[in-house]
Design a protein around this motif. Structure first.
Motif, PDB file in Angstrom:
ATOM      1  N   LEU A 109      -5.217   4.215  -9.830  1.00 31.61           N
ATOM      2  CA  LEU A 109      -4.661   2.875  -9.637  1.00 31.61           C
ATOM      3  C   LEU A 109      -3.713   2.809  -8.428  1.00 31.61           C
ATOM      4  O   LEU A 109      -3.279   1.739  -8.030  1.00 31.61           O
ATOM      5  N   ILE A 110      -3.420   3.948  -7.852  1.00 27.39           N
ATOM      6  CA  ILE A 110      -2.515   3.980  -6.696  1.00 27.39           C
ATOM      7  C   ILE A 110      -3.196   3.288  -5.504  1.00 27.39           C
ATOM      8  O   ILE A 110      -4.354   3.591  -5.193  1.00 27.39           O
ATOM      9  N   PRO A 111      -2.498   2.353  -4.863  1.00 27.21           N
ATOM     10  CA  PRO A 111      -3.132   1.613  -3.771  1.00 27.21           C
ATOM     11  C   PRO A 111      -3.280   2.413  -2.470  1.00 27.21           C
ATOM     12  O   PRO A 111      -2.504   2.244  -1.529  1.00 27.21           O
ATOM     13  N   VAL A 112      -4.249   3.298  -2.443  1.00 28.79           N
ATOM     14  CA  VAL A 112      -4.633   4.020  -1.211  1.00 28.79           C
ATOM     15  C   VAL A 112      -6.157   4.051  -1.149  1.00 28.79           C
ATOM     16  O   VAL A 112      -6.832   3.899  -2.169  1.00 28.79           O
ATOM     17  N   THR A 113      -6.695   4.304   0.031  1.00 28.75           N
ATOM     18  CA  THR A 113      -8.155   4.378   0.152  1.00 28.75           C
ATOM     19  C   THR A 113      -8.639   5.673  -0.505  1.00 28.75           C
ATOM     20  O   THR A 113      -7.868   6.630  -0.649  1.00 28.75           O
ATOM     21  N   ASP A 114      -9.924   5.685  -0.885  1.00 27.22           N
ATOM     22  CA  ASP A 114     -10.479   6.883  -1.535  1.00 27.22           C
ATOM     23  C   ASP A 114     -10.463   8.086  -0.594  1.00 27.22           C
ATOM     24  O   ASP A 114     -10.330   9.222  -1.041  1.00 27.22           O
TER      25      ASP A 114
ATOM     26  N   MET B  49       0.845  -1.201   0.000  1.00 24.06           N
ATOM     27  CA  MET B  49       0.000   0.000   0.000  1.00 24.06           C
ATOM     28  C   MET B  49       0.885   1.259   0.000  1.00 24.06           C
ATOM     29  O   MET B  49       1.920   1.281   0.631  1.00 24.06           O
ATOM     30  N   THR B  50       0.423   2.258  -0.701  1.00 24.99           N
ATOM     31  CA  THR B  50       1.165   3.520  -0.738  1.00 24.99           C
ATOM     32  C   THR B  50       0.751   4.362   0.475  1.00 24.99           C
ATOM     33  O   THR B  50      -0.434   4.445   0.788  1.00 24.99           O
TER      34      THR B  50
ATOM     35  N   GLU C 247     -10.698  -2.408  -2.310  1.00 24.46           N
ATOM     36  CA  GLU C 247     -10.079  -1.935  -3.552  1.00 24.46           C
ATOM     37  C   GLU C 247      -8.608  -1.546  -3.373  1.00 24.46           C
ATOM     38  O   GLU C 247      -7.752  -1.916  -4.167  1.00 24.46           O
ATOM     39  N   ALA C 248      -8.323  -0.791  -2.320  1.00 22.18           N
ATOM     40  CA  ALA C 248      -6.947  -0.317  -2.107  1.00 22.18           C
ATOM     41  C   ALA C 248      -5.988  -1.497  -1.918  1.00 22.18           C
ATOM     42  O   ALA C 248      -4.867  -1.490  -2.439  1.00 22.18           O
ATOM     43  N   GLU C 249      -6.453  -2.521  -1.193  1.00 21.90           N
ATOM     44  CA  GLU C 249      -5.607  -3.701  -0.962  1.00 21.90           C
ATOM     45  C   GLU C 249      -5.405  -4.483  -2.265  1.00 21.90           C
ATOM     46  O   GLU C 249      -4.321  -5.005  -2.527  1.00 21.90           O
TER      47      GLU C 249
ATOM     48  N   LYS D  10      -5.462  -3.221  -5.281  1.00 30.06           N
ATOM     49  CA  LYS D  10      -4.571  -2.446  -6.162  1.00 30.06           C
ATOM     50  C   LYS D  10      -3.095  -2.708  -5.829  1.00 30.06           C
ATOM     51  O   LYS D  10      -2.239  -2.643  -6.713  1.00 30.06           O
ATOM     52  N   ALA D  11      -2.820  -2.976  -4.555  1.00 34.30           N
ATOM     53  CA  ALA D  11      -1.435  -3.222  -4.142  1.00 34.30           C
ATOM     54  C   ALA D  11      -0.928  -4.562  -4.640  1.00 34.30           C
ATOM     55  O   ALA D  11       0.279  -4.797  -4.714  1.00 34.30           O
TER      56      ALA D  11
END
Lengths: 276, 235
Positions: free
Chosen positions: A100-105, A1-2, B69-71, B73-74
């Motif tokens: 597409l960046i892995p962070v929450t909205d 995760m970023t 979703e965030a997980e 995407k990683a």
């Protein structure tokens, strides 16, 4: 995760490119205006303090005029960046590359608003530093130093409180602008994607106009309700003048939080990244 | 074999038009899977839902236990069109963005792929032909050490020779346990790579078969794919 910090720094870097470009254009325009002013002016530059006048070194006067031009053009430059940063925010909200960046909205949206606001302040700092630096040579003039010495500024505790309150209010109002622009864009995009008929330009335009009118009407009512409820709630101030200030700040804070929550909901549930 | 990707009862509508309905799909780790279907069948939409950039769908997506979703995407690397960058952005600046943002991005790996694709880091995006842009996208996608690679029609603009070279090398660029889901029109060219084939038709996953089974019962994977549209051609 970023991490939020990584995303925030990256967005700040991206948006500060526009800040530097606008600042350079502003400085160039101010320089041109200053040169035009000097070429068209006649006689030696003078410092005027009440009835007293004294001649000033040409370079010092040139820099001082440049500082004044920077101050005048800052109103235009700040307005232009205000608009550009709002558009940039909405482009990022819909960009697949960014989404597409892995962070929450929630982190994504807060970082987007936060960096827009911070880069806006960064532009203000660049302008302020330039103005101060170009005014500094004026201090070499004895008459200027004397005039500054005569101007006595005493700030009371109340003045500092008012300044702090104003600063907070400016921050909340500035944030509200970005949050409302996103609300308009995200809400209209959600409706366009939901209704049948695709997203033709005419259709999109009609929906956007309707959404803008509807949101302005809803916000008008919401603001009246929030302000009338919170107007009666002033727990931490004593003086009646302060009460108004504190409640206004509180009202804008609540307003910002409510709009941000709606934006997050729209981004999280309905608004997709634009397809390549 | 462990399930890497599970798509459960996924349905999706846009502008009240049905795009996907009750899609169910399970992919194991370490596979190369083709996602085949005609234009507009919903292949890209399915990939976008898996990648977490398409919204308002029903159903569940799970990538190795990650459902948010965030997980997700990683854990995946998706071929992105790089539309978030201005045309004046240099390749090296795009790489810097990826290296900063994605923890699993390997700059050394990218450098090798960049040399393989013959891309100059000083070139601006506006200077790239369609094929070169697609090569850059492939290099960026495979420079991430992801569990799942989603390649959405990645070879469209790349010339035949380079395409062959890239397709033959893909297997070398992924970890043994990583899975690739690839949608492409050049079925014949990628068929030698494939472990499984998924056919998307009539808004859903119509077939999901192992490539070996298909090879035993059909002349080729392309012939198997075309058999789904034979009736339509006759009409």
């Amino acid at each position: 995760m970023t991490s939020f910090n990584t995303l925030f720094n990256r967005m700040f870097q991206e948006k500060s490119k526009s800040v530097y470009l606008i600042f350079l254009i502003q400085a160039f325009a101010s320089l041109c205006f200053t040169i035009i002013g000097f070429v068209s002016g006649n006689g030696t530059p003078e410092f005027v303090n009440g009835k007293d006048t004294s001649s000033v070194n040409v370079i010092v006067a040139f820099l001082a005029v440049f500082a004044v031009m920077m101050l005048i053009t800052s109103f235009i430059a700040d307005f232009v960046y205000w608009i550009i940063s709002s558009i940039k925010n909405e482009k990022i909200n819909r960009s697949q590359t960014w989404r597409l960046i892995p962070v929450t909205d929630t982190k994504f949206l807060l970082s987007n608003f936060g960096t827009a606001f911070l880069t806006y302040i960064w532009l203000g700092i660049l302008e302020a530093v330039t103005i101060i630096v170009t005014l500094l040579p004026m201090l070499s003039d004895q008459d200027v130093r004397k005039a500054i010495g005569q101007a006595s500024i005493h700030l009371s505790a109340r003045d500092w409180q008012t300044m702090l309150g104003s600063l907070l209010l400016i921050i909340f109002i500035g944030y509200a602008w970005y949050a409302i622009v996103s609300l308009l864009n995200l809400a209209s995009r959600s409706i366009i994607d939901f209704l049948p008929g695709g997203s033709s330009k005419v259709w999109t335009f009609i929906i956007r106009v309707i959404v803008i009118i509807a949101i302005i009407w809803i916000l008008g009512h919401a603001v009246t309700i929030i302000f009338s409820v919170l107007g009666k709630f002033s727990p931490f101030m004593v003086n009646s003048q302060d009460i108004n200030y504190a409640t206004t700040i509180l009202q804008f804070l609540v307003f910002d939080v409510v709009i941000t929550l709606i934006d997050i909901l729209l981004l999280n549930k309905f608004v997709e990244a634009k397809q390549n | 074999m462990n399930d890497l990707l599970t798509v459960k009862d996924v349905s999706y509508k846009k502008n009240q038009k049905l795009v996907l309905q009750n899609v169910n799909l399970k992919l194991n780790s370490g596979k190369i899977v083709a996602l085949l279907g005609e234009n507009g069948a919903g292949k890209t939409t399915l990939m976008r839902i898996i990648a977490g950039v398409a919204k308002n769908y029903k159903g569940e997506i799970n990538i190795e236990g990650a459902t948010k979703e965030a997980e997700r995407k990683a854990k995946l690397s998706f071929t992105d069109g790089l539309t978030g960058f201005s045309d004046s952005t240099k390749i090296k600046e795009v790489v810097k963005f990826y290296a900063t943002i994605f923890e699993d991005f390997d700059e050394n790996e990218f450098d090798e792929l960049r040399q393989f694709m013959k891309l100059d880091p000083e070139m601006k995006l506006s200077q790239l032909s369609r094929g070169m842009r697609e090569k850059l996208i492939i290099a960026l996608t495979f420079s991430r050490k992801a569990d799942l690679y989603l390649l959405d029609e990645p070879f469209g603009g790349i010339d035949a020779m380079a395409r062959k070279k890239i397709i033959n090398s893909i297997i070398l660029w992924k970890d043994e346990k990583a899975t690739i889901l690839i949608s492409d029109h050049f079925v014949n060219e990628i068929s030698s790579l494939l472990d499984e084939v998924v056919i998307v038709k009539d808004h859903t996953v119509l077939e999901h078969k192992s490539a070996d089974d298909i090879r035993q019962t059909h002349k080729s994977i392309e012939e198997y794919y075309e058999s789904f549209y034979a009736d339509e051609d006759d009409e």
